[in-house]
Design a protein around this motif. Structure first.
Motif: not given
Length: 356
Positions: A108-115
């Motif tokens: 989830p953190a990677q998703q937030l960072l990528a977005l």
């Protein structure tokens, strides 16, 4: 330490524009209706864990179809698979919790960072944004800033900060942000977080939460005229931007949104001026800047070619902010020998300030 001016604090959370309970109730009804219309599950109303907060954000982004102008796949709900160790619960305000990323390697953190990177690139920012590390001093800085807000404007703080459920603190030189593509989430860059004073950090947190609050208001109040189209809206030049890297012209919706922020920040610094002498040196100049910009925006929203694009609630919100935030702040400032005025525009004509 006594709190700031009770009237200005109470006024800013006493109506359907400021009371979080009223706004949240109307907003949840709207989200339920949108989910029903789209045939999707409604976002969870209560986010009791970091994973639930992420699921709420992912579902709300889908229900609202935020970020429609950006080519991205959105956030994928973690479906209960988020480890609680990936998140850290932080005491927030009025009995609410805030969730911060403790493990940036989690999906989830990677998703937030990528977005976040995608949205910033979409806005022409090409700087680096990486996960970084969470330190206890970061959480202590957030606590001190929150306590300053609670001391200065306790009622308004309790009716504004709870709109944020997640705080991102990645490594970047961007000071702070709110992105409509990641609802109920605010961001503060580590570089800024670790050098900003308590007052400046408090202002930034308040500022970003006010953006989320306005987003909710935009969805549940008649702020803009029926059929309003941002692409067809007239724009107003922000004259102070002529001395920055690039001139900025804001359309009517963004003018009202920016007024909403600057008026509240003016009220914050007015109460700090009145009740927290230890912060006077820093607060006086920030009070002047926020007031002069808010007063100019408020005036521009009364010009017929601009104000005609407001809905009934938009006109009421504009007038409410003038009366309860700007007039009251001007009175407090004058009592302390601080003169406030709108941003000077004598050198420009209306035609130079308005783009039709």
């Amino acid at each position: 330490m006594r709190t700031g001016d009770a009237s200005i604090d109470d006024a800013l959370c006493s109506t359907s524009f400021g009371n979080n309970e009223t706004i949240s109730r109307d907003f949840e009804i709207l989200l339920d209706g949108l989910a029903w219309a789209q045939g999707t599950p409604p976002p969870i109303a209560a986010a009791k864990t970091g994973g639930n907060a992420f699921d709420r954000i992912a579902q709300r982004a889908r229900v609202e179809a935020t970020g429609h102008d950006l080519a991205w796949n959105g956030l994928v709900s973690a479906a209960g698979a988020v480890s609680t160790q990936a998140w850290r619960e932080v005491p927030w305000t009025a009995g609410h919790s805030l969730w911060v990323v403790a493990d940036w390697s989690s999906p989830p953190a990677q998703q937030l960072l990528a977005l976040t990177r995608d949205v910033f690139r979409f806005s022409s920012y090409e700087g680096e944004i990486s996960g970084g590390d969470l330190q206890e001093r970061d959480l202590e800085a957030i606590r001190c800033a929150r306590e300053l807000l609670e001391a200065a404007i306790p009622a308004t703080t309790a009716n504004t900060l709870p709109v944020a459920r997640v705080l991102l603190m990645p490594q970047t030189v961007v000071p702070s942000w709110y992105l409509t593509q990641i609802p109920e989430t605010i961001g503060i860059g580590q570089a800024f977080l670790r050098k900003a004073s308590d007052l400046v950090l408090a202002e930034s947190i308040f500022h970003e939460c006010l953006h989320e609050k306005y987003t909710r208001l935009r969805l549940v109040r008649s702020l803009l005229a029926p059929g309003y189209d941002d692409k067809e809206s007239p724009g107003v030049l922000l004259p102070w931007s002529l001395y920055q890297s690039r001139p900025r012209i804001f359309r009517v919706n963004r003018l009202l949104s920016t007024l909403h922020v600057y008026a509240h920040l003016t009220a914050l610094h007015a109460t700090v001026l009145e009740s927290m002498p230890q912060h006077h040196g820093e607060s006086v100049e920030r009070l002047r800047v926020n007031y002069e910009r808010a007063a100019y925006l408020c005036d521009s929203l009364t010009w017929p070619e601009i104000g005609d694009h407001l809905g009934p609630d938009g006109r009421e919100l504009r007038d409410w902010l003038r009366a309860e935030a700007l007039v009251s702040s001007h009175r407090i400032a004058s009592a302390h020998g601080v003169e406030l005025s709108a941003y000077p525009t004598e050198q420009w004509t209306r035609k130079e300030l308005v783009t039709l």
